[in-house]
Design a protein around this motif. Structure first.
Motif: not given
Length: 432
Positions: A8-25
């Motif tokens: 569950y923590a792994g899925c949450t981390s993937i979602v957060l990481l994807t959105h953080l990368i897009m925000l960084a872009a």
């Protein structure tokens, strides 16, 4: 989660990481006035990730959360897309509709997970469908599909889609209640469903809104395949051939006698009418070409000035600002979310046909929008689920996602083992 899958923590981390990368872009390549204009978007996206992930863990007890995480991933990506058209900011209205889509997903799941209960409410579903049709006829006015209440616009035809998909779903019991009519073995309920589909076709034709008609036709076609081609049904190959011939003939007649505006869209040469009927499609194609693989950068595009840039041609707008690769990955996420319930064994035959109907509606709707943006077909005015701007379409898509959850979800609670107690033998009274 299962041991052979992500935690569950792994899925949450993937979602957060994807959105953080897009925000960084957005911060690195975006067009914005200052950090103050981007901060509300970042706070809203990360906040929704954390809140909804926590609710999934604490409130909803499930065996799998894959579809929920994919939906959350897709919706916040959509929020960032819509917030950057014409300059990075925060699309608050679209953000609210995304939250409502999550609520509708839970509602759709709760209402459709019990196939026996929802099947018993088919009369109610037909009444709801009739009420929506009457609202279009008497409340929209001027042969329109929209009901305007002050600043709010409602499109009842969008809400007809999940209702019609539920009416298309069938059960094994209904397959054994067929009677032979001419060459077909059909049930009474199938004839009623066919009548409802004919009424919807007539309504779309009368309202001069044929764009969403293929979505209803796709759901109806899947329903007929599941009903007529049931393994134990008496159905011959000759009948299949006859039906295909009839279908091709109907399509040819529809193209021949289509309204004038449809004929114009089918025959227009967009490059010779770049300032006329071909303006939108020319601008959409130019935007895709200028965006390339990696895009101009969030908020640096010009297609946002064209009408329906955030709805009908949203795929081109994303390609221009974010690049073709990001647009393609977004579509792949949406397709994976739709096809995920087909991997797991559905809970019932009713849910099988329901899943097929939902997937057919979403794929056809997505294909019409993308192919229209790429000038492979004329514009139809339909939206990409969860990506395009819109209230009615977003709520409907959320409910359809809940129906997908209901079809693929395994058992939520382990059945309690009933202790088998030996029967006590009654002693017979001996009379003297």
């Amino acid at each position: 989660m299962y041991k052979n899958g992500l935690s569950y923590a792994g899925c949450t981390s993937i979602v957060l990481l994807t959105h953080l990368i897009m925000l960084a872009a957005i911060l690195l390549r975006g067009n914005y006035d200052g950090l103050a204009s981007v901060l509300p978007l970042a706070t809203a996206v990360i906040g929704l990730d954390i809140v909804y992930s926590t609710m999934l863990r604490l409130v909803y007890r499930q065996m799998t959360y894959t579809l929920d995480f994919m939906l959350l991933l897709l919706l916040n990506i959509s929020v960032m897309f819509q917030s950057c058209f014409g300059g990075a900011g925060f699309a608050f209205k679209h953000y609210v509709t995304c939250i409502l889509a999550l609520v509708m997903c839970q509602l759709g799941f709760l209402l459709t997970r019990n196939h026996a209960w929802i099947q018993s409410k088919k009369i109610v579903l037909y009444c709801i469908l009739g009420a929506l049709i009457l609202s279009i006829l008497f409340l929209t006015g001027s042969r329109s599909m929209w009901i305007n209440i002050g600043p709010i616009s409602i499109q009842p035809s969008e809400f007809m889609k999940p209702v019609f998909v539920l009416l298309c779903a069938t059960s094994i019991r209904e397959q054994h209640e067929k009677k032979k009519i001419l060459l077909f073995y059909v049930s009474k309920e199938t004839l009623i469903l066919t009548g409802a589909f004919i009424v919807i076709v007539g309504l779309q034709w009368w309202c001069r809104d044929l764009g969403s008609l293929p979505t209803f036709a796709a759901a109806y076609g899947c329903a007929m395949v599941c009903r007529l081609c049931y393994p134990k049904a008496k159905f011959s190959k000759k009948t299949v051939i006859v039906l295909c011939v009839i279908g091709v003939a109907l399509i040819a007649l529809a193209a021949r006698f289509a309204p004038g505006y449809v004929q114009d869209r089918l025959s227009v040469d967009i490059w010779n009418q770049m300032e006329g009927n071909g303006y939108q499609q020319c601008r959409a194609l130019i935007a895709i070409a200028e965006g390339g693989l990696f895009g101009k950068g969030p908020g640096n595009g010009t297609l946002y000035r064209v009408f329906a840039s955030d709805t009908d041609i949203v795929f081109s707008t994303i390609c221009e600002e974010w690049g073709f690769l990001v647009a393609l990955l977004t579509i792949l996420i949406l397709m994976c979310m739709m096809l995920l319930p087909m991997i797991n064994k559905p809970r019932s035959y009713f849910h099988t046909t329901m899943i097929l109907g939902v997937v057919a509606v979403m794929i056809v709707q997505m294909g019409l929008n993308i192919f229209g943006s790429c000038n492979l077909i004329p514009f139809t005015g339909v939206t990409i689920p969860f990506i395009s701007q819109g209230g009615s379409s977003m709520l409907t898509s959320g409910f359809l996602a809940g129906m997908l959850r209901a079809g693929q979800s395994p058992v939520f609670r382990k059945p309690e083992k009933k202790s088998i107690q030996p029967k006590r033998l009654k002693k017979k009274k001996v009379t003297a």
